[in-house]
Design an enzyme around this catalytic site. Structure first.
Site, mmCIF file in Angstrom:
data_model
loop_
_atom_site.group_PDB
_atom_site.id
_atom_site.type_symbol
_atom_site.label_atom_id
_atom_site.label_comp_id
_atom_site.label_asym_id
_atom_site.label_seq_id
_atom_site.Cartn_x
_atom_site.Cartn_y
_atom_site.Cartn_z
ATOM 1 N N ARG A 95 0.829 -1.201 0.000
ATOM 2 C CA ARG A 95 0.000 0.000 0.000
ATOM 3 C C ARG A 95 0.867 1.256 0.000
ATOM 4 O O ARG A 95 0.508 2.272 -0.572
ATOM 5 C CB ARG A 95 -0.928 -0.024 1.221
ATOM 6 C CG ARG A 95 -1.927 -1.189 1.199
ATOM 7 C CD ARG A 95 -2.753 -1.233 2.472
ATOM 8 N NE ARG A 95 -3.713 -2.331 2.454
ATOM 9 C CZ ARG A 95 -3.495 -3.518 2.998
ATOM 10 N NH1 ARG A 95 -2.344 -3.768 3.593
ATOM 11 N NH2 ARG A 95 -4.417 -4.464 2.944
ATOM 12 N N ASP A 155 -9.639 -4.924 8.119
ATOM 13 C CA ASP A 155 -8.810 -5.971 8.714
ATOM 14 C C ASP A 155 -9.517 -6.605 9.908
ATOM 15 O O ASP A 155 -9.445 -7.823 10.113
ATOM 16 C CB ASP A 155 -7.461 -5.394 9.163
ATOM 17 C CG ASP A 155 -6.725 -4.728 8.021
ATOM 18 O OD1 ASP A 155 -6.248 -5.439 7.132
ATOM 19 O OD2 ASP A 155 -6.640 -3.487 8.019
ATOM 20 N N ARG A 158 -12.073 -8.992 8.614
ATOM 21 C CA ARG A 158 -11.408 -10.220 8.154
ATOM 22 C C ARG A 158 -10.943 -11.076 9.331
ATOM 23 O O ARG A 158 -11.044 -12.308 9.305
ATOM 24 C CB ARG A 158 -10.213 -9.856 7.268
ATOM 25 C CG ARG A 158 -10.592 -9.288 5.914
ATOM 26 C CD ARG A 158 -9.402 -8.665 5.202
ATOM 27 N NE ARG A 158 -9.750 -8.225 3.852
ATOM 28 C CZ ARG A 158 -9.129 -7.275 3.191
ATOM 29 N NH1 ARG A 158 -8.086 -6.647 3.747
ATOM 30 N NH2 ARG A 158 -9.511 -6.932 1.977
ATOM 31 N N HIS A 182 -3.061 0.101 8.681
ATOM 32 C CA HIS A 182 -3.744 -0.750 7.697
ATOM 33 C C HIS A 182 -2.658 -1.189 6.716
ATOM 34 O O HIS A 182 -2.472 -0.616 5.639
ATOM 35 C CB HIS A 182 -4.838 0.029 6.978
ATOM 36 C CG HIS A 182 -5.510 -0.746 5.869
ATOM 37 N ND1 HIS A 182 -6.060 -1.987 6.058
ATOM 38 C CD2 HIS A 182 -5.693 -0.449 4.553
ATOM 39 C CE1 HIS A 182 -6.566 -2.420 4.915
ATOM 40 N NE2 HIS A 182 -6.351 -1.506 3.979
#
Length: 322
Positions: A95, A155, A158, A182
């Site tokens: 990212r 997250d 998940r 993140h």
């Protein structure tokens, strides 16, 4: 806390900047949620955005909402502006690889949003979300609570999915969070993870099963690697993040004080002026960190490492204002 009436909900406008995969999927999820009456798409490619708006309108035959293409002036009066615009993460990229390109975009987008909607809440979904949440707060001049990054909300979702699958319970009944970046330095808060009001070790003892730390570490690893795996297989992530963005928007619209793990600028583990995710109370005024999370000594150290990692990257970009 009073809830808005159906009539007041019909006055709600949400603007989405970026009509790419995440932006359009978020618009679709919002359309079906019934949370907003007016959903506005803003994109540099106006023709494509118009096509998406037309298609979405055809999906809204049973929804009391309008989907349309707008300009930055249409941000005026919006309850929230969601920024999804930017270069997408590609297979093999982190990212953080996206920051310079996407920050340049934010230099144009964020001041235009802020000048037209000075009272709105900005929700950042573009990666790297923590660095860009920090940038958006600086570029907008908004109070820190009114610039929110989607952060580790995805997250955390998940993570609960992984733990629920392992223990054979619905993820909604798993209370566990991912905090920090993140990204690669995120950390699971094992010390507070629980099922049916019991910490995981106690739950296992009550159920007469062994607590398996290796299995827990595997759940954490799959959580952190999930986006990379999805991108490797289909080239993008969109459904999960869109659902999370709607879950963030809902308490802003309904003023419901929901607690969600999102990113905002603050001081974390002694590291000042950095954006990362912690559980926050969300309402119409934005994201509020009312109570510090009770972490173990080890987790506090890991959080500091995550904060320093983000801070170091912000400082090393040499892009003014990040």
């Amino acid at each position: 806390m009073s809830q808005p009436s159906p009539a007041s909900l019909m006055a709600i406008k949400i603007v989405i900047v970026g009509a790419g995969s995440v932006g359009v999927t978020t618009a679709y999820a919002l359309l079906l949620s019934g949370l907003a009456a007016d959903i506005v798409l803003i994109d540099i490619d106006g023709n494509r955005a118009q096509g998406e708006a037309m298609d979405l309108s055809h999906a809204g035959h049973s929804a009391q909402a309008r989907v349309r293409v707008g300009e930055y002036e249409d941000c005026a009066g919006a309850a929230a502006v969601i920024i999804t615009a930017g270069v997408n993460q590609k297979p093999g990229q982190t990212r953080m690889d996206l920051v310079k390109t996407n920050y340049a975009l934010f230099q144009d987008v964020v001041p235009r949003v802020a000048s037209n909607a000075p009272e709105t809440v900005i929700v950042v979904a573009t990666n790297p979300v923590d660095v860009l949440t920090h940038a958006a707060q600086r570029l907008s001049g908004f109070p820190v609570q009114r610039v929110i990054g989607s952060g580790t909300a995805m997250d955390t979702t998940r993570f609960r999915h992984e733990l629920g699958h392992h223990y054979g319970v619905n993820p909604r009944n798993v209370h566990a969070v991912i905090i920090g970046e993140h990204g690669d330095s995120q950390l699971p808060v094992w010390s507070l993870a629980s099922i049916a009001g019991m910490r995981l070790r106690d739950y296992c003892a009550q159920k007469a099963i062994a607590y398996d730390q290796d299995a827990m570490d595997a759940c954490s690893r799959r959580t952190k690697e999930a986006a990379y795996e999805i991108i490797r297989r289909k080239g993008k992530t969109n459904y999960g993040v869109a659902s999370v963005l709607v879950s963030i928007i809902e308490p802003i619209i309904t003023n419901s004080d929901a607690i969600i793990t999102v990113s905002r600028v603050g001081t974390y583990a002694g590291v000042a002026d950095v954006a990362l995710s912690m559980p926050c109370k969300l309402n119409r005024n934005g994201a509020h960190q009312d109570v510090p999370l009770l972490l173990s000594e080890s987790e506090r150290g890991q959080l500091r490492e995550s904060a320093l990692s983000i801070k170091s990257f912000i400082d090393s970009t040499k892009v003014e204002g990040v």
